[in-house]
Design a protein around this motif. Structure first.
Motif, PDB file in Angstrom:
ATOM      1  N   MET A 256      34.130  55.083  45.150  1.00 32.93           N
ATOM      2  CA  MET A 256      33.258  54.275  45.483  1.00 32.93           C
ATOM      3  C   MET A 256      32.311  52.923  45.316  1.00 32.93           C
ATOM      4  O   MET A 256      32.452  51.984  45.863  1.00 32.93           O
ATOM      5  CB  MET A 256      32.255  55.531  46.685  1.00 32.93           C
ATOM      6  CG  MET A 256      30.759  54.810  47.502  1.00 32.93           C
ATOM      7  SD  MET A 256      32.139  54.111  48.503  1.00 32.93           S
ATOM      8  CE  MET A 256      32.989  55.415  49.565  1.00 32.93           C
ATOM      9  N   ALA A 257      32.589  52.821  43.997  1.00 31.31           N
ATOM     10  CA  ALA A 257      31.986  52.385  43.146  1.00 31.31           C
ATOM     11  C   ALA A 257      32.612  51.764  43.068  1.00 31.31           C
ATOM     12  O   ALA A 257      32.043  50.407  42.763  1.00 31.31           O
ATOM     13  CB  ALA A 257      31.731  53.478  41.378  1.00 31.31           C
ATOM     14  N   ILE A 258      34.224  51.478  42.860  1.00 34.05           N
ATOM     15  CA  ILE A 258      34.983  50.150  42.898  1.00 34.05           C
ATOM     16  C   ILE A 258      35.080  49.620  44.306  1.00 34.05           C
ATOM     17  O   ILE A 258      34.992  47.959  44.103  1.00 34.05           O
ATOM     18  CB  ILE A 258      36.457  50.993  42.485  1.00 34.05           C
ATOM     19  CG1 ILE A 258      37.015  51.560  41.383  1.00 34.05           C
ATOM     20  CG2 ILE A 258      37.612  49.066  42.720  1.00 34.05           C
ATOM     21  CD1 ILE A 258      38.104  52.395  41.491  1.00 34.05           C
ATOM     22  N   LEU A 259      34.946  50.304  45.380  1.00 34.10           N
ATOM     23  CA  LEU A 259      34.252  49.121  46.196  1.00 34.10           C
ATOM     24  C   LEU A 259      33.871  48.664  46.807  1.00 34.10           C
ATOM     25  O   LEU A 259      33.145  47.789  47.101  1.00 34.10           O
ATOM     26  CB  LEU A 259      35.505  50.342  47.687  1.00 34.10           C
ATOM     27  CG  LEU A 259      34.781  49.956  48.830  1.00 34.10           C
ATOM     28  CD1 LEU A 259      36.544  49.026  48.955  1.00 34.10           C
ATOM     29  CD2 LEU A 259      34.889  51.325  49.875  1.00 34.10           C
ATOM     30  N   ILE A 260      32.438  48.909  45.760  1.00 30.41           N
ATOM     31  CA  ILE A 260      30.905  48.320  46.091  1.00 30.41           C
ATOM     32  C   ILE A 260      31.471  47.131  44.897  1.00 30.41           C
ATOM     33  O   ILE A 260      30.844  46.384  45.231  1.00 30.41           O
ATOM     34  CB  ILE A 260      29.886  49.017  44.951  1.00 30.41           C
ATOM     35  CG1 ILE A 260      29.657  50.307  46.238  1.00 30.41           C
ATOM     36  CG2 ILE A 260      28.657  48.258  45.585  1.00 30.41           C
ATOM     37  CD1 ILE A 260      28.820  51.323  46.583  1.00 30.41           C
ATOM     38  N   THR A 261      31.836  47.244  44.101  1.00 29.64           N
ATOM     39  CA  THR A 261      31.757  46.109  42.871  1.00 29.64           C
ATOM     40  C   THR A 261      32.738  45.733  43.310  1.00 29.64           C
ATOM     41  O   THR A 261      32.743  43.884  43.007  1.00 29.64           O
ATOM     42  CB  THR A 261      31.785  46.594  41.574  1.00 29.64           C
ATOM     43  OG1 THR A 261      33.786  46.748  41.407  1.00 29.64           O
ATOM     44  CG2 THR A 261      31.410  47.326  40.648  1.00 29.64           C
ATOM     45  N   LEU A 262      33.966  45.618  44.341  1.00 29.10           N
ATOM     46  CA  LEU A 262      34.952  44.267  44.201  1.00 29.10           C
ATOM     47  C   LEU A 262      34.179  43.436  45.745  1.00 29.10           C
ATOM     48  O   LEU A 262      34.200  42.738  46.039  1.00 29.10           O
ATOM     49  CB  LEU A 262      36.609  44.911  44.771  1.00 29.10           C
ATOM     50  CG  LEU A 262      36.732  45.826  43.901  1.00 29.10           C
ATOM     51  CD1 LEU A 262      38.183  46.859  44.858  1.00 29.10           C
ATOM     52  CD2 LEU A 262      37.894  44.585  43.456  1.00 29.10           C
ATOM     53  N   THR A 263      33.554  44.673  46.321  1.00 26.37           N
ATOM     54  CA  THR A 263      32.722  44.089  47.949  1.00 26.37           C
ATOM     55  C   THR A 263      31.360  42.712  47.324  1.00 26.37           C
ATOM     56  O   THR A 263      31.676  41.514  47.599  1.00 26.37           O
ATOM     57  CB  THR A 263      31.656  45.027  48.426  1.00 26.37           C
ATOM     58  OG1 THR A 263      33.168  46.338  49.030  1.00 26.37           O
ATOM     59  CG2 THR A 263      31.409  44.701  49.991  1.00 26.37           C
ATOM     60  N   VAL A 264      31.007  43.074  46.497  1.00 21.59           N
ATOM     61  CA  VAL A 264      29.801  42.346  45.844  1.00 21.59           C
ATOM     62  C   VAL A 264      30.860  41.196  44.914  1.00 21.59           C
ATOM     63  O   VAL A 264      30.124  39.861  45.422  1.00 21.59           O
ATOM     64  CB  VAL A 264      29.217  42.863  44.352  1.00 21.59           C
ATOM     65  CG1 VAL A 264      28.076  41.899  43.790  1.00 21.59           C
ATOM     66  CG2 VAL A 264      28.145  43.698  45.101  1.00 21.59           C
TER      67      VAL A 264
ATOM     68  N   ILE B  43      41.640  35.061  45.974  1.00 20.40           N
ATOM     69  CA  ILE B  43      43.052  36.294  46.685  1.00 20.40           C
ATOM     70  C   ILE B  43      42.940  37.585  45.607  1.00 20.40           C
ATOM     71  O   ILE B  43      43.593  38.839  46.369  1.00 20.40           O
ATOM     72  CB  ILE B  43      43.916  35.223  46.338  1.00 20.40           C
ATOM     73  CG1 ILE B  43      43.968  34.177  47.040  1.00 20.40           C
ATOM     74  CG2 ILE B  43      45.022  36.283  47.281  1.00 20.40           C
ATOM     75  CD1 ILE B  43      45.535  32.624  46.290  1.00 20.40           C
ATOM     76  N   ALA B  44      42.913  38.295  44.359  1.00 19.38           N
ATOM     77  CA  ALA B  44      43.545  39.107  43.717  1.00 19.38           C
ATOM     78  C   ALA B  44      42.729  40.198  44.146  1.00 19.38           C
ATOM     79  O   ALA B  44      42.478  41.173  44.236  1.00 19.38           O
ATOM     80  CB  ALA B  44      43.533  38.827  42.516  1.00 19.38           C
ATOM     81  N   ASN B  45      40.935  40.033  44.120  1.00 22.87           N
ATOM     82  CA  ASN B  45      39.783  40.586  44.273  1.00 22.87           C
ATOM     83  C   ASN B  45      39.620  41.311  45.701  1.00 22.87           C
ATOM     84  O   ASN B  45      39.510  41.584  46.451  1.00 22.87           O
ATOM     85  CB  ASN B  45      38.280  39.491  44.212  1.00 22.87           C
ATOM     86  CG  ASN B  45      37.315  40.832  44.684  1.00 22.87           C
ATOM     87  OD1 ASN B  45      37.321  40.993  43.544  1.00 22.87           O
ATOM     88  ND2 ASN B  45      37.062  41.254  45.301  1.00 22.87           N
ATOM     89  N   GLY B  46      39.798  39.900  47.251  1.00 15.62           N
ATOM     90  CA  GLY B  46      40.759  40.865  48.187  1.00 15.62           C
ATOM     91  C   GLY B  46      41.437  41.427  48.621  1.00 15.62           C
ATOM     92  O   GLY B  46      41.329  42.625  49.369  1.00 15.62           O
ATOM     93  N   THR B  47      43.103  41.497  47.773  1.00 20.08           N
ATOM     94  CA  THR B  47      43.817  42.515  48.260  1.00 20.08           C
ATOM     95  C   THR B  47      43.370  43.689  47.501  1.00 20.08           C
ATOM     96  O   THR B  47      43.504  44.433  48.640  1.00 20.08           O
ATOM     97  CB  THR B  47      44.962  42.132  46.751  1.00 20.08           C
ATOM     98  OG1 THR B  47      44.962  40.262  46.916  1.00 20.08           O
ATOM     99  CG2 THR B  47      46.120  43.213  46.869  1.00 20.08           C
ATOM    100  N   ALA B  48      42.680  43.901  46.276  1.00 21.31           N
ATOM    101  CA  ALA B  48      42.328  44.434  45.708  1.00 21.31           C
ATOM    102  C   ALA B  48      41.393  45.191  46.906  1.00 21.31           C
ATOM    103  O   ALA B  48      41.467  47.074  47.320  1.00 21.31           O
ATOM    104  CB  ALA B  48      41.262  45.213  44.459  1.00 21.31           C
ATOM    105  N   LEU B  49      40.077  44.617  47.272  1.00 23.51           N
ATOM    106  CA  LEU B  49      39.416  45.342  48.011  1.00 23.51           C
ATOM    107  C   LEU B  49      40.786  45.302  49.867  1.00 23.51           C
ATOM    108  O   LEU B  49      39.560  46.925  49.885  1.00 23.51           O
ATOM    109  CB  LEU B  49      38.250  44.004  49.233  1.00 23.51           C
ATOM    110  CG  LEU B  49      36.916  44.268  49.878  1.00 23.51           C
ATOM    111  CD1 LEU B  49      35.958  45.603  48.793  1.00 23.51           C
ATOM    112  CD2 LEU B  49      36.793  42.716  50.028  1.00 23.51           C
ATOM    113  N   VAL B  50      40.635  45.475  50.391  1.00 22.50           N
ATOM    114  CA  VAL B  50      41.326  45.443  51.334  1.00 22.50           C
ATOM    115  C   VAL B  50      42.531  47.211  50.755  1.00 22.50           C
ATOM    116  O   VAL B  50      42.104  48.029  51.393  1.00 22.50           O
ATOM    117  CB  VAL B  50      42.489  44.749  51.632  1.00 22.50           C
ATOM    118  CG1 VAL B  50      43.688  45.265  52.435  1.00 22.50           C
ATOM    119  CG2 VAL B  50      41.844  43.462  52.516  1.00 22.50           C
ATOM    120  N   ILE B  51      43.566  47.365  49.791  1.00 21.08           N
ATOM    121  CA  ILE B  51      43.810  48.395  49.313  1.00 21.08           C
ATOM    122  C   ILE B  51      42.955  49.591  49.438  1.00 21.08           C
ATOM    123  O   ILE B  51      43.238  50.354  49.708  1.00 21.08           O
ATOM    124  CB  ILE B  51      43.786  48.297  48.076  1.00 21.08           C
ATOM    125  CG1 ILE B  51      45.299  47.316  48.866  1.00 21.08           C
ATOM    126  CG2 ILE B  51      45.091  49.555  47.948  1.00 21.08           C
ATOM    127  CD1 ILE B  51      46.568  46.645  46.722  1.00 21.08           C
TER     128      ILE B  51
END
Lengths: 146, 143
Positions: free
Chosen positions: A33-41, B40-48
């Motif tokens: 969840m921490a990864i998901l939040i940082t990626l979203t931000v 693109i890299a961040n978006g790819t990771a976010l979707v995964i």
């Protein structure tokens, strides 16, 4: 001070402080969840910056060739999913200082790759750097076992 | 055993961090603005990660997550965004040979902040401090 050096120091501080916040966050929420939040931000801020006029707008994405997408997909998988996933996961088992120090040795792997695969030669100071890094990792590993 | 697992995970993470820029560089050689590549890299990771979360129990744990954890994760994301933006900004106006070594000092800031704000959860001794300094100096010398 040169602006690029100033920005580099800001970058180092931000990267360094980020690990502390993550470790604190993972005391309350799962690391996925921490990864998901940082990626979203990150994603939202980048979208905002492009919307504000950095670059040439969103239409660029329609004109990019497939190989460019492929390269960034792989980079995203390696860096943001596998790299970050394992880095954050390691916080659960060793201290954030140890984890950050060990995971920051990646330039040494690049150099090893250059020597083994490309047959590149190293200068004396570079060999000294490799030696110091490996000894530093050894000290952290010794510490980790205690 | 858990110490070993943490060390192995951090080492593999280091490998991934080292290999990823090779692909990013290949993508950037097309002349693309770096922010698009990161997106693109961040978006790819976010979707995964969203797909993984949906197919695991993590999606359900979201409801029980503590507010403190969410706030600190958001702060971590903001710090990371600042780091990415300043890194690419510095790379675009400065020399790579200067920017990369300076950014490599970030474990020192982690150690410093952890010392002042996480002393209860972090084991500090001379091995950790000396080891961290040696790694930073060694990486700077190698680049």
């Amino acid at each position: 001070m040169d602006l690029s050096i100033f920005l580099s120091i800001v970058c180092a501080i931000a990267w360094g402080v980020q690990s502390i916040y993550l470790k604190k966050a993972m005391g309350s929420i799962p690391f996925q969840m921490a990864i998901l939040i940082t990626l979203t931000v990150n994603f939202l801020i980048l979208i905002l910056l492009i919307a504000l006029g950095i670059g040439k707008g969103f239409s660029v994405f329609l004109t990019l060739p497939a190989p460019v997408y492929f390269y960034f997909w792989v980079a995203g998988l390696l860096n943001f999913v596998l790299g970050r996933g394992l880095y954050y996961s390691s916080f659960r088992f060793i201290s954030v200082t140890q984890s950050t120090s060990i995971s920051s040795t990646y330039p040494i792997l690049s150099v090893a790759f250059a020597i083994i695969v490309l047959g590149e030669k190293l200068a004396l100071h570079q060999w000294a750097g490799i030696g110091l890094t490996l000894f530093g990792v050894y000290l952290l590993m010794v510490k980790g076992k205690r | 055993m858990s110490h070993l697992r943490g060390q192995v995970e951090a080492t593999i993470a280091s490998f991934c961090f080292g290999v990823a820029p090779i692909f990013a560089k290949k993508g950037l050689m097309s002349g693309l603005h770096p922010f698009y590549g990161v997106l693109i890299a961040n978006g790819t990771a976010l979707v995964i990660m969203i797909v993984l979360a949906l197919f695991s129990r993590q999606a359900w744990q979201w409801k029980s997550s503590q507010t403190y954890g969410l706030y600190t994760a958001i702060l971590a994301g903001l710090c990371n965004s600042v780091a990415i933006i300043t890194f690419y900004w510095a790379m675009s106006i400065g020399k790579v040979a200067l920017v990369v070594p300076v950014t490599c000092i970030y474990p020192l800031f982690t150690m410093l902040v952890a010392y002042f704000f996480m002393r209860e959860g972090e084991a500090f001794d001379r091995y950790t401090v000396i080891g961290t300094f040696l790694i930073v100096i060694g990486v700077i010398l190698t680049i």
